[in-house]
Design an enzyme around this catalytic site. Structure first.
Site, PDB file in Angstrom:
ATOM      1  N   GLY A  83      13.344   8.653  -2.705  1.00 19.74           N
ATOM      2  CA  GLY A  83      13.672   7.400  -2.746  1.00 19.74           C
ATOM      3  C   GLY A  83      14.010   7.122  -4.269  1.00 19.74           C
TER       4      GLY A  83
ATOM      5  N   HIS B 225      20.643   6.573 -13.309  1.00 19.71           N
ATOM      6  CA  HIS B 225      20.507   6.809 -14.743  1.00 19.71           C
ATOM      7  C   HIS B 225      21.366   7.751 -15.227  1.00 19.71           C
ATOM      8  CE1 HIS B 225      17.377   3.791 -13.949  1.00 19.71           C
ATOM      9  NE2 HIS B 225      17.673   3.234 -15.109  1.00 19.71           N
TER      10      HIS B 225
ATOM     11  N   ILE C  99       1.548   3.278  -5.429  1.00 22.14           N
ATOM     12  CA  ILE C  99       0.893   2.512  -6.487  1.00 22.14           C
ATOM     13  C   ILE C  99      -0.342   1.703  -5.961  1.00 22.14           C
ATOM     14  CG2 ILE C  99       0.991   0.483  -8.235  1.00 22.14           C
ATOM     15  CD1 ILE C  99       3.416   1.636  -9.042  1.00 22.14           C
TER      16      ILE C  99
ATOM     17  N   GLU D 131      17.012   6.696  -6.936  1.00 19.59           N
ATOM     18  CA  GLU D 131      17.078   5.600  -8.002  1.00 19.59           C
ATOM     19  C   GLU D 131      17.293   6.389  -9.374  1.00 19.59           C
ATOM     20  OE1 GLU D 131      14.134   2.816  -5.631  1.00 19.59           O
ATOM     21  OE2 GLU D 131      14.074   2.702  -7.654  1.00 19.59           O
TER      22      GLU D 131
ATOM     23  N   LYS E  71       8.633  -3.476 -13.139  1.00 18.25           N
ATOM     24  CA  LYS E  71       9.351  -4.696 -13.844  1.00 18.25           C
ATOM     25  C   LYS E  71      10.727  -4.214 -14.399  1.00 18.25           C
ATOM     26  CE  LYS E  71       7.644  -7.714 -13.333  1.00 18.25           C
ATOM     27  NZ  LYS E  71       8.124  -8.297 -12.210  1.00 18.25           N
TER      28      LYS E  71
ATOM     29  N   THR F 107       0.879  -1.170   0.029  1.00 15.41           N
ATOM     30  CA  THR F 107       0.018   0.039  -0.153  1.00 15.41           C
ATOM     31  C   THR F 107       0.826   1.281   0.109  1.00 15.41           C
ATOM     32  OG1 THR F 107      -0.273  -0.229   2.371  1.00 15.41           O
ATOM     33  CG2 THR F 107      -1.901  -1.255   1.115  1.00 15.41           C
TER      34      THR F 107
END
Lengths: 392, 392
Positions: free
Chosen positions: B253, B261, B15, B257, B186, B12
């Protein structure tokens, strides 16, 4: 997993022929049967598509009494309602589908021998002009007889009675066909007719994707996807452009049908126009016909998928018969409201370089492949292009 | 036909919460279970979503030892790898998913009583702060125990070990679950891990749609559809814009991440940065971080669907943490060649007004609904968003 798909094409007008052509560029799609009004070709190892296309180029079986302006005599197996009345609503984006009319426009002089009205070679002979073709009076039954070894059948039939495709589907079900049926010509009312037969088709083991061309089809699917940002869709606008200079001669029948959508025209009036009157009208419009609020099945298919009310869908476009360049960019615009209360419009746009043919036949085969996968997984019934992601 | 769908949400965080929220705007979707690290709520007549969202707002169970920068202690049921390393590749478009980190950023002062490290109310308590929540040490097992009456489960789990979602899926299969699993986070490698388990899932009767958020997900599906004009796809460019001013505090957070990149950064380096260093970096970029060649699973999912090679797919975008306006328009561009030899680029564009949240959670529920229909039709196995048309 066996990914290979064998398929048949019923009808070798524009869409049928191009389906065979496009399939050559796709992996794992083997055409094993094709038929037209007078002939059938079957080879379970794969038809020689090049030979078939060469033999039937500019040469589409029109039947003994087919005519561009008056109804052909229906036969037991391959009935026709004469073209004009049947699918005036969707062929603007699929002009090449109009096999019957195109054949007539191509001339009526056969150079072969007609037996029972079937020309055996040359113009109007159709599939029997191919070395692979055999004359038949029951082309669809002949394909059904071979259907145990056919994964999917594309119904690329010319202008026929409103319930012709549903009845053909029923004949496959009556023969206990377990496989896929896909059609690319779809007026709104036919979808209800297919839904009426959904149980019969499902019991047989048939997965039917209806309206799987460009519009309805590809663009309906794009609208369904673009709707995903929203919790409420207020409008779907489908706007197409088709440049048809080089394809004009082959598509006069469709142009006539499109005219029925112009302000002040209807199907009856368009049907009664002479070729000269049509030329005058096109001249008046400088070769460009613009259409609004066309009656396309996209509306029913999107409502069926729960995306919006049919009346919130509008379809229009511009047909230019004097240029192969698209007169306008084919675009789908979906406007709605997000869960967090924002209003927006998502857009799907096809490059002007992509021809109507590419946008009809690629998706048609994509839906066909996807339907085969679903069929093999045991998923039967009637689906629209807003419910199935076409395979590549 | 029974179109109603009952579903559970595992996790929870952003998303999970928004999925419950968006589902209120959708017909026929009834949330019946939700869990987080420390608690579970089940009501087969339908959860009181408003109460649940109110009780858990700004209050996400972070577990006894969770921390923004160091790994939390894995528990038997809800393991964590501490967040940073696990899904750096896709959360830029799903920043709200980062439930664990967000909770930590929110502060660590609980106003309730912790038993065995579980806060019972207030900040960090999570679902047990809801009147519907019960504390548990085995939240996922508790949902599995109820799964006979659950049509679909959305795996909205925070940063976890790479094989965590595949292992959760396997646990559902071990319990002979017959229904749908969908995940929205994913990274490429997880898809292979799911494919490895495809037979197990299929045997159980599970239909799993992986990567069903925005990207991968919605935009992967758009690319698959846009490819239909072509017989050869040469490139797919996915370019996203996210404005995250009001969501920044909850998504620190994820921003960390994303930094992995940037040119000159990697996961290790981003992980080791202090908050102050991150603020400096953001300041240097005036609040806008631009990303190129991100490692997103769209590539694997499009290759898996046969559309193009993974290497022909590029994903990038711009994240603006100082504005809620999108800094760039989210766009999918598919370039290919048609069967008739023309080269073109089809385009799918999301309105700037559609938030990242709308574009993650709408599609996630759309894929969930579509998967339930397939599951009910007997179609099991692992699917990607390029293979399934989401329902509306």
């Amino acid at each position: 997993m066996d990914d290979d798909v064998t398929f048949a094409v019923l009808g070798t007008g524009g869409i049928g022929r191009r389906t065979l052509d496009v399939a050559r560029h796709k992996d794992g799609l083997t055409p094993v049967a094709a038929c037209d009004r007078n002939g059938v070709a079957v080879d379970h190892d794969g038809l020689d598509v090049e030979e078939l296309l060469d033999a039937t180029e500019g040469n589409i079986a029109s039947g003994p009494e087919a005519d561009g302006d008056t109804p052909a005599t229906p036969t037991d197996d391959y009935a026709s309602d004469g073209g004009l009345a049947s699918h005036a609503s969707e062929t603007s984006s699929e002009p090449g589908s109009d096999g019957g009319a195109a054949a007539v426009e191509g001339g009526s002089v056969g150079d072969g021998t007609a037996s029972d009205g079937v020309k055996q070679a040359g113009e109007d002979a159709g599939i029997v002009a191919s070395a692979q073709g055999e004359p038949t009076e029951t082309p669809i039954d002949d394909v059904i007889a071979e259907s145990d070894a056919i994964d999917a059948v594309l119904l690329a039939l010319p202008n026929l009675e409103h319930d012709f495709i549903p009845r053909v589907a029923e004949r496959f079900a009556d023969a206990s066909y377990e496989g896929v049926l896909v059609d690319v010509l779809k007026r709104s009312r036919v979808i209800g007719m297919l839904d009426d037969r959904a149980d019969t088709l499902e019991s047989s083991g048939i997965t039917f994707v209806c309206g799987a061309g460009a519009t309805p089809g590809f663009l309906t699917g794009a609208a369904a996807l673009a709707a995903q940002s929203f919790v409420e869709v207020e409008s779907v606008e489908i706007w197409w452009g088709v440049g048809l200079k080089s394809g004009y001669e082959d598509n006069r029948g469709t142009v006539r049908e499109d005219i029925a959508h112009l302000d002040g025209y209807d199907i009856e009036r368009a049907r009664e126009m002479s070729e000269a009157e049509i030329e005058d009208l096109i001249e008046e419009h400088d070769g460009r016909l613009e259409f609004h609020d066309m009656e396309h099945a996209d509306d029913v298919l999107l409502e069926r998928a729960g995306i919006c009310d049919a009346e919130d869908v509008s379809v229009g476009g511009v047909l230019d018969v004097r240029s192969d360049e698209k007169p306008t960019t084919t675009t789908v615009r979906v406007t709605g409201t997000t869960f967090d209360g924002e209003r927006g419009t998502n857009t799907f746009e096809l490059d002007d370089a992509t021809s109507m043919e590419a946008n009809v036949n690629g998706p048609a085969l994509g839906y066909l492949k996807a339907a085969v996968l679903r069929n093999r997984a045991g998923d039967y019934g009637v689906y629209g292009p807003a419910e199935v992601m076409p395979s590549f």
